[in-house]
Each structure stands twice: as structure tokens, then as C-alpha cells.
Design a protein around this motif. Structure first.
Motif, short mmCIF file in Angstrom:
data_model
loop_
_atom_site.label_atom_id
_atom_site.label_comp_id
_atom_site.label_asym_id
_atom_site.label_seq_id
_atom_site.Cartn_x
_atom_site.Cartn_y
_atom_site.Cartn_z
N GLY A 86 0.80 -1.22 0.00
CA GLY A 86 0.00 0.00 0.00
C GLY A 86 0.83 1.26 0.00
O GLY A 86 0.44 2.26 0.60
N SER A 113 -1.63 13.63 -3.65
CA SER A 113 -1.63 12.77 -2.47
C SER A 113 -3.05 12.38 -2.08
O SER A 113 -3.34 11.21 -1.80
CB SER A 113 -0.94 13.45 -1.30
OG SER A 113 0.43 13.68 -1.58
N ALA A 114 -3.96 13.35 -2.07
CA ALA A 114 -5.37 13.06 -1.77
C ALA A 114 -5.92 12.06 -2.79
O ALA A 114 -6.63 11.11 -2.42
CB ALA A 114 -6.19 14.35 -1.77
N PHE A 117 -4.50 8.55 -1.92
CA PHE A 117 -5.13 7.97 -0.74
C PHE A 117 -6.57 7.57 -1.01
O PHE A 117 -7.03 6.53 -0.57
CB PHE A 117 -5.07 8.94 0.45
CG PHE A 117 -3.68 9.16 1.00
CD1 PHE A 117 -2.84 8.09 1.27
CD2 PHE A 117 -3.21 10.44 1.24
CE1 PHE A 117 -1.56 8.29 1.78
CE2 PHE A 117 -1.94 10.65 1.76
CZ PHE A 117 -1.11 9.58 2.02
N ASP A 118 -7.30 8.40 -1.75
CA ASP A 118 -8.73 8.17 -1.98
C ASP A 118 -9.03 7.18 -3.09
O ASP A 118 -10.09 6.55 -3.06
CB ASP A 118 -9.44 9.49 -2.30
CG ASP A 118 -9.44 10.46 -1.13
OD1 ASP A 118 -9.20 10.02 0.03
OD2 ASP A 118 -9.67 11.66 -1.36
N VAL A 122 -3.65 3.44 -1.60
CA VAL A 122 -2.35 3.73 -1.00
C VAL A 122 -2.53 4.14 0.45
O VAL A 122 -3.41 4.95 0.76
CB VAL A 122 -1.63 4.84 -1.80
CG1 VAL A 122 -0.38 5.30 -1.12
CG2 VAL A 122 -1.34 4.35 -3.21
N SER A 123 -1.70 3.60 1.33
CA SER A 123 -1.72 3.97 2.75
C SER A 123 -0.59 4.93 3.10
O SER A 123 -0.66 5.65 4.09
CB SER A 123 -1.58 2.73 3.62
OG SER A 123 -2.62 1.84 3.38
N LYS A 124 0.48 4.88 2.29
CA LYS A 124 1.63 5.72 2.56
C LYS A 124 2.29 6.13 1.26
O LYS A 124 2.37 5.34 0.32
CB LYS A 124 2.65 4.98 3.43
CG LYS A 124 3.83 5.85 3.78
CD LYS A 124 4.78 5.23 4.74
CE LYS A 124 5.89 6.23 5.02
NZ LYS A 124 6.98 5.65 5.73
N LEU A 125 2.77 7.37 1.24
CA LEU A 125 3.51 7.91 0.10
C LEU A 125 4.93 8.24 0.54
O LEU A 125 5.16 8.59 1.70
CB LEU A 125 2.83 9.17 -0.43
CG LEU A 125 1.43 8.96 -0.99
CD1 LEU A 125 0.73 10.30 -1.20
CD2 LEU A 125 1.48 8.17 -2.28
N THR A 170 1.46 9.73 5.48
CA THR A 170 0.26 8.92 5.55
C THR A 170 -0.93 9.88 5.45
O THR A 170 -0.76 11.10 5.52
CB THR A 170 0.18 8.16 6.89
OG1 THR A 170 0.12 9.13 7.95
CG2 THR A 170 1.38 7.24 7.09
N ARG A 171 -2.10 9.32 5.30
CA ARG A 171 -3.30 10.16 5.27
C ARG A 171 -3.37 11.02 6.54
O ARG A 171 -3.69 12.20 6.50
CB ARG A 171 -4.54 9.28 5.17
CG ARG A 171 -5.85 10.06 5.15
CD ARG A 171 -7.06 9.14 5.16
NE ARG A 171 -7.11 8.27 4.02
CZ ARG A 171 -7.63 8.60 2.83
NH1 ARG A 171 -8.12 9.81 2.64
NH2 ARG A 171 -7.65 7.74 1.84
N GLU A 172 -3.01 10.44 7.67
CA GLU A 172 -3.05 11.17 8.94
C GLU A 172 -2.06 12.35 8.94
O GLU A 172 -2.38 13.42 9.44
CB GLU A 172 -2.75 10.23 10.12
CG GLU A 172 -3.82 9.19 10.36
CD GLU A 172 -3.80 8.03 9.35
OE1 GLU A 172 -2.75 7.74 8.72
OE2 GLU A 172 -4.87 7.42 9.17
#
Length: 180
Positions: A86, A113-114, A117-118, A122-125, A170-172
């Protein structure tokens, strides 16, 4: 596919988008100083082959960065995506020198990035850049990426060993950045 942000339109780059200005970026010593493409001649044919290869790849997405006027100012790429983990890489080029230092890189990084993730699972870039490439590092940090490491004397830059900065998000991480 088109991604819109406040001031930009990111759309999948096509061979038809290759202009003399684009070839000029890829051949300009200042613009390509931190790109691996600097090690070979960039011709309309070689750039077209790269754009076509990425367009055909199921795990890579190359977007042209365009102003509302339609002016092509750079590119941003996601991939390759490693679905088992991911994760995916993000790379950026603001080729139009007149558009550097105006936040377009940060805006493009946030938008792509959005999208990753969406839409891409992908969980991490991750992103990496030569240590002296401060503009690129700043753009990624402002977009919400965090510094994760440094590969000491990892690459050759103009005959000297050069450190490589490793960043990730990450998304966070991206949401935390929006709250700041």
C-alpha cells in the motif's frame, strides 16, 4: 483523468503535451540538476517514449501540472504503486522557472496525495530528493510529508557524493498538516 485544486489542474500527461518548452526543461542544466534524466540526452522521442510507457503502466500515474490558462508548468508522478504494501512514490518537477517559489509544487503534492489515498488504495507515500534540493524538500514538508531519514553520500552530484533526504506521508500526516 483530471484532478483540480485551487489554482491548478492536474491531468494525465499525453504525448500530445510534449512541447518544445517541455523538452527545454528536460534539457536545461538548472532545471534537471536533481533529476536522473540529466544523465542522458532528452529528445522529443525519448520524452515521448517515457510518457507513453508511464501512460501504459497500471501502477504509475504521470500528471501534467497546468494553470487555468492551460499553461503546462510541470509534472507530478505517483508510482510505482506497491499494492502488497500500500505504498507509492511521488516525484515532482516544476519545469517552468517563472512558476517556482509560488507554492504550486506544494499544491500539486497535496492534490495528488489526496487522489492516491482516496483512489489508489495507497496507505503511505514516499519521496526522496538530493539534500541541496531545498525547494523540493520544502514543498513536500509544507504539503504534510515528514522527514524520515537521510541516506548519507548516497548519490553523485556534480562529481561529489551527496546525501539523499527521505520523506513520507500517511493520510493522517496530510490531515494534521491541514489543521495547522
Amino acid at each position: 483523468m483530471v484532478i483540480r485544486s485551487e489554482r491548478l489542474e492536474l491531468r494525465e500527461l499525453q504525448v500530445a503535451d510534449i512541447t518544445p518548452a517541455y523538452i527545454g526543461w528536460m534539457s536545461d542544466r538548472e532545471t534537471n540538476r536533481y533529476l536522473e534524466t540529466r544523465h542522458s540526452a532528452q529528445t522529443p522521442e525519448s520524452v515521448a517514449a517515457f510518457v507513453a510507457r508511464v501512460a501504459a503502466a497500471p501502477d504509475e500515474f504521470l500528471f501534467g501540472i497546468f494553470l487555468p490558462t492551460g499553461r503546462h508548468i510541470g509534472n507530478i508522478k505517483v508510482g510505482p504503486i506497491r499494492p502488497v504494501h500500500g505504498v507509492a512514490d511521488v516525484s515532482l518537477l516544476i519545469g517552468d522557472a517563472a512558476c517556482r517559489g509560488q507554492g504550486f509544487g506544494t499544491e500539486a503534492i497535496r492534490a495528488v496525495s489526496a487522489f492516491a489515498f482516496d483512489n489508489l488504495g495507497v496507505s503511505k507515500l514516499s519521496a526522496s530528493m538530493y539534500l541541496p534540493n531545498e525547494g523540493s524538500t520544502r514543498a513536500f514538508l509544507r504539503a504534510g510529508f515528514v522527514r524520515e531519514g537521510l541516506r548519507v553520500k548516497h548519490y553523485d552530484l556534480d562529481g561529489e557524493r551527496c546525501d539523499l533526504v527521505e520523506l513520507g506521508a500517511t493520510r493522517e500526516d496530510m490531515f494534521k498538516q491541514k489543521e495547522r
